[in-house]
Write a protein that holds these residues in place. Sequence first.
Motif, PDB file in Angstrom:
ATOM      1  N   ALA A  99     -62.638  -3.776  15.175  1.00 38.17           N
ATOM      2  CA  ALA A  99     -61.962  -3.281  16.378  1.00 38.17           C
ATOM      3  C   ALA A  99     -62.922  -2.842  17.476  1.00 38.17           C
ATOM      4  O   ALA A  99     -62.532  -2.759  18.645  1.00 38.17           O
ATOM      5  N   THR A 100     -64.172  -2.574  17.107  1.00 35.58           N
ATOM      6  CA  THR A 100     -65.120  -2.098  18.119  1.00 35.58           C
ATOM      7  C   THR A 100     -65.980  -3.216  18.700  1.00 35.58           C
ATOM      8  O   THR A 100     -66.522  -3.068  19.788  1.00 35.58           O
ATOM      9  N   ALA A 101     -66.081  -4.335  17.992  1.00 38.10           N
ATOM     10  CA  ALA A 101     -66.919  -5.438  18.470  1.00 38.10           C
ATOM     11  C   ALA A 101     -66.543  -5.926  19.869  1.00 38.10           C
ATOM     12  O   ALA A 101     -67.431  -6.215  20.679  1.00 38.10           O
ATOM     13  N   PRO A 102     -65.245  -6.016  20.216  1.00 38.61           N
ATOM     14  CA  PRO A 102     -64.908  -6.479  21.563  1.00 38.61           C
ATOM     15  C   PRO A 102     -65.445  -5.592  22.682  1.00 38.61           C
ATOM     16  O   PRO A 102     -65.595  -6.049  23.817  1.00 38.61           O
ATOM     17  N   SER A 103     -65.750  -4.329  22.374  1.00 37.39           N
ATOM     18  CA  SER A 103     -66.329  -3.425  23.374  1.00 37.39           C
ATOM     19  C   SER A 103     -67.846  -3.346  23.255  1.00 37.39           C
ATOM     20  O   SER A 103     -68.553  -3.276  24.256  1.00 37.39           O
ATOM     21  N   LEU A 104     -68.347  -3.347  22.016  1.00 39.88           N
ATOM     22  CA  LEU A 104     -69.795  -3.267  21.808  1.00 39.88           C
ATOM     23  C   LEU A 104     -70.510  -4.534  22.266  1.00 39.88           C
ATOM     24  O   LEU A 104     -71.625  -4.488  22.774  1.00 39.88           O
ATOM     25  N   TYR A 105     -69.848  -5.682  22.075  1.00 37.53           N
ATOM     26  CA  TYR A 105     -70.450  -6.971  22.424  1.00 37.53           C
ATOM     27  C   TYR A 105     -69.679  -7.567  23.600  1.00 37.53           C
ATOM     28  O   TYR A 105     -68.527  -7.973  23.457  1.00 37.53           O
ATOM     29  N   ARG A 106     -70.321  -7.621  24.747  1.00 36.73           N
ATOM     30  CA  ARG A 106     -69.647  -8.169  25.925  1.00 36.73           C
ATOM     31  C   ARG A 106     -69.598  -9.690  25.900  1.00 36.73           C
ATOM     32  O   ARG A 106     -68.874 -10.312  26.669  1.00 36.73           O
ATOM     33  N   LYS A 107     -70.377 -10.291  24.979  1.00 33.90           N
ATOM     34  CA  LYS A 107     -70.320 -11.738  24.759  1.00 33.90           C
ATOM     35  C   LYS A 107     -70.225 -11.979  23.255  1.00 33.90           C
ATOM     36  O   LYS A 107     -71.207 -11.895  22.542  1.00 33.90           O
ATOM     37  N   LEU A 108     -69.035 -12.277  22.801  1.00 30.68           N
ATOM     38  CA  LEU A 108     -68.811 -12.522  21.385  1.00 30.68           C
ATOM     39  C   LEU A 108     -68.791 -14.028  21.110  1.00 30.68           C
ATOM     40  O   LEU A 108     -68.364 -14.810  21.963  1.00 30.68           O
ATOM     41  N   PRO A 109     -69.206 -14.456  19.906  1.00 30.85           N
ATOM     42  CA  PRO A 109     -69.150 -15.877  19.559  1.00 30.85           C
ATOM     43  C   PRO A 109     -67.756 -16.323  19.125  1.00 30.85           C
ATOM     44  O   PRO A 109     -67.572 -17.405  18.604  1.00 30.85           O
TER      45      PRO A 109
END
Length: 329
Positions: A99-109
């Motif tokens: 749930a936090t990756a979409p905010s922590l990573y501004r460019k997700l794979p």
Amino acid sequence: MDKIRRRLALTGIAVALGVVTTLARAEFPDKPVTLIVPFAAGGPSDKIARDLAEALRKKLGQTVIVENVGGAGGTLGTSRVAKAPPDGYTLLVHHIGFATAPSLYRKLPYKGIDDFAFLGLINEAPSTLIAKPSMPAKTFDELRKVIAADPSKINLAHAGVGSASQLCGLMLQSALKTNLTSVPYKGTGPAMTDLMGGQVDLMCEQATNAVPQIEGGKVKAYAVTSTQRMALPALAALPTLSEAGLKDFSVTVWHGLYAPKDTPAPVLKKLNDALKAALKDPDLVKRSEALGISVVNDGRLEPAGHKHFVETEVARWKKVIEASGQYAD
């Protein structure tokens, strides 16, 4: 007449294909299922996945393999599942970092939570606020005063960007309205080793990993991050951080089970049924409780409830991460 015959033939083929497809789905699974854990072997998520795999095997009647695909704060393994064939044979076990990756990573794979089908929440566990053995503070109130005296001298260890310990640390700093010196490690093991050795001062770590060290007197424990005190003997005497003065503080490290989006509904139903049965497995429940983990038995075990919960967590952590200004890319 020939046209009619061709149409009837094509209709028959379509019906036959539909029957074959239905039978294929009904036979799921007819080969091993893989659970991807987006972190290194030996950590809390890995242990939870391996316990779950054994319980799922009993229900599915197939081998359930755990594969560790670590790296980039969990995004590499998560991306692997997002791009896997949507057939139910490649699943993801992920914690709060989902749930936090979409905010922590501004460019997700991958495209975030929209790339997944939700199968149900597995469990929740509090974290513990622990310190090196030589920390002079005996209570959280005393520790708070030590921190306030000179925050720049306090090192806060965590298991890497996107880890549960880092996220809990961010929430702690936000609640204390202070900035501590963060010390990232490549995993929970090395961070805990340095904390026990006194190379770093504090750590916010899952009860799953912290309990053995607390029981062995290898670290000092100050509080738990749940909304209620824990019954587990090693944690029973510890106040919640909310009790200790950080009003409404709550961080639980939860794990969920996911499949790639577009996985057929009958397959999702079979996997959700298997998850529900697995979470009632006496062996799994016993092992979970021994580590201070609560197995989920509420509406979040349903796909819709699981998705709603994660969407709420995405919004909550987005505020914390953006306020901290700490990103992973």
